[in-house]
Design an enzyme around this catalytic site. Structure first.
Site, short mmCIF file in Angstrom:
data_model
loop_
_atom_site.label_atom_id
_atom_site.label_comp_id
_atom_site.label_asym_id
_atom_site.label_seq_id
_atom_site.Cartn_x
_atom_site.Cartn_y
_atom_site.Cartn_z
N CYS A 98 33.56 -10.48 -77.64
CA CYS A 98 33.46 -12.76 -78.03
C CYS A 98 35.36 -12.14 -76.44
O CYS A 98 36.03 -11.60 -76.96
CB CYS A 98 34.28 -12.84 -79.10
SG CYS A 98 34.52 -14.26 -79.03
N GLU A 111 27.93 -15.77 -74.47
CA GLU A 111 27.54 -14.21 -74.35
C GLU A 111 27.15 -14.55 -72.63
O GLU A 111 26.34 -15.61 -72.84
CB GLU A 111 26.69 -13.52 -74.96
CG GLU A 111 27.01 -12.36 -74.88
CD GLU A 111 28.29 -12.18 -74.86
OE1 GLU A 111 28.20 -11.22 -73.68
OE2 GLU A 111 28.66 -11.66 -75.74
#
Length: 254
Positions: free
Chosen positions: A2, A114
């Site tokens: 993350c 992402e």
């Protein structure tokens, strides 16, 4: 992994959603492009002695720098490399092993980004988020670092920082869920919690850190059952861009 996420909820909504209180007034502006070293909200619990038969659990909302700075660090720059903590090794790593035993927190988020590598230098960003607007609570750690250059008694003497736990993709038992799809994007994912898991994770009286890490890892299948993965625009790649338009779905580049 993350490395960028969204946290656009107001302080009042966070307090209500996490059943938390404020020790001091905090300012948490909405962000659709949270980046390492940014200030972010975290939720933690403390045991408070107030004259009763036993210490009282108090859940609080604080603001921390994203990127954990260990208490033994010479300066806070190390935090930029500590935004994530691998759940497989968090009990042994010097930067995290004390925090996972006694300084666990939840990191509120609405979703995270992402990227998928395409032909040449092209990268397609994706926004990963729950199917409803209930938000996320990532399993996290926090730490206090004392700045030796600031005099005692000054508020800036202490820096509060945080890190988000991650796991391999897909975590065991989640191959048929959205985590299986996320494997195509990255080999790491942040670990979310439901309310029951968060209650156990935040408990400052809990002393079996290994059991708690296993609990978080074991419940990701149910927590992520409704997650969605949507293509978004390349503007999110620039940290200077920040607004709700970043999470609007767009046609994929490839």
């Amino acid at each position: 992994m993350c490395g960028r996420y969204v946290m656009a909820r107001a302080v009042g909504d966070l307090l209500a959603g996490f059943d938390a209180a404020l020790e001091d007034e905090v300012h948490v502006p909405p962000s659709w492009n949270v980046a390492p070293t940014d200030e972010v909200p975290i939720v933690l619990e403390r045991l408070v002695e107030d004259g009763g038969p036993a210490p009282r659990h108090v859940r609080q909302l604080h603001v921390a720098r994203w990127g954990l700075v260990p208490s033994w660090a010479k300066d806070p720059s190390i935090g930029s490399r500590m935004i994530n903590a691998r759940s497989e090794s968090v009990l042994e790593k010097p930067a995290f092993r004390k925090a996972v035993r006694s300084r666990r927190c939840a990191v509120p988020a609405d979703g995270y980004y992402e990227w998928k590598q395409g032909p040449g230098k092209a990268k397609q960003p994706y926004y990963v988020h729950p199917g409803t607007d209930h938000g996320l609570a990532f399993a996290g750690l926090y730490e206090w670092w004392k700045d030796p250059s600031v005099p005692d008694g000054e508020p800036a003497r202490w820096l509060l920082s945080t890190s988000i736990l991650t796991a391999d993709t897909p975590p065991p038992g989640t191959e048929s869920t959205v985590f299986g799809k996320l494997t195509e994007l990255h080999d790491r994912v942040p670990l979310p919690m439901d309310k029951d898991t968060m209650r156990a994770w935040l408990d400052p009286a809990a002393d079996d850190a290994a059991e708690l890490v296993d609990l978080v890892r074991a419940r990701v299948r149910d927590v992520a059952a409704d997650w969605k993965v949507e293509t978004v625009g390349r503007e999110v790649g620039n940290v200077r861009n920040n607004g709700p338009e970043l999470i609007r779905p767009v046609e994929a580049l490839f």
